[in-house]
Design a protein around this motif. Structure first.
Motif: not given
Length: 124
Positions: A48-64
């Motif tokens: 597989v060739t990864i094309t995109k990442l979609h991300a969201e938190t309910a609250s707070g922040t982080c780096d992925l």
């Protein structure tokens, strides 16, 4: 803590021939966000060739950062996730072969709650 995995789509097979679709192939949810590296897929079932990442938190922040066999996917490194959905596009080092391991590294977590991610890719 472990990710909950849902809607993992195997490569589509039509008339005995694998079709290439650009679509979500992995959706994951983590209820308690911690700085760590998590296995998303211990054994990729097909290339597989990864094309995109979609991300969201309910609250707070982080780096992925998404990794293939420990190597960061270019364009999906240190992506800032928050309560506003973010999309990152892979630009290089984004092809996984059968048997490779996909991981997600979470860093700089600040009170992150309920992280959801979706990976998009093209089966090869």
């Amino acid at each position: 803590m472990a990710f909950t995995r849902s809607n993992i789509n195997e490569p589509n097979l039509g008339s005995g021939v694998q079709t290439k679709l650009n679509r979500a192939f992995g959706q994951f949810t983590l209820s308690t966000v911690t700085n760590d590296t998590f296995w998303l897929n211990n054994y990729v079932p097909a290339g597989v060739t990864i094309t995109k990442l979609h991300a969201e938190t309910a609250s707070g922040t982080c780096d992925l950062t998404v990794n293939i066999n420990g190597t960061p996917v270019t364009g999906i490194t240190s992506v800032g996730a928050s309560s506003t959905r973010v999309t990152a596009t892979a630009t290089a080092a984004n092809t996984a072969a059968t048997g490779d391991r996909l991981t997600l590294t979470i860093a700089n977590n600040v009170d992150g709650v309920m992280l959801g991610i979706t990976l998009e890719g093209v089966w090869s």
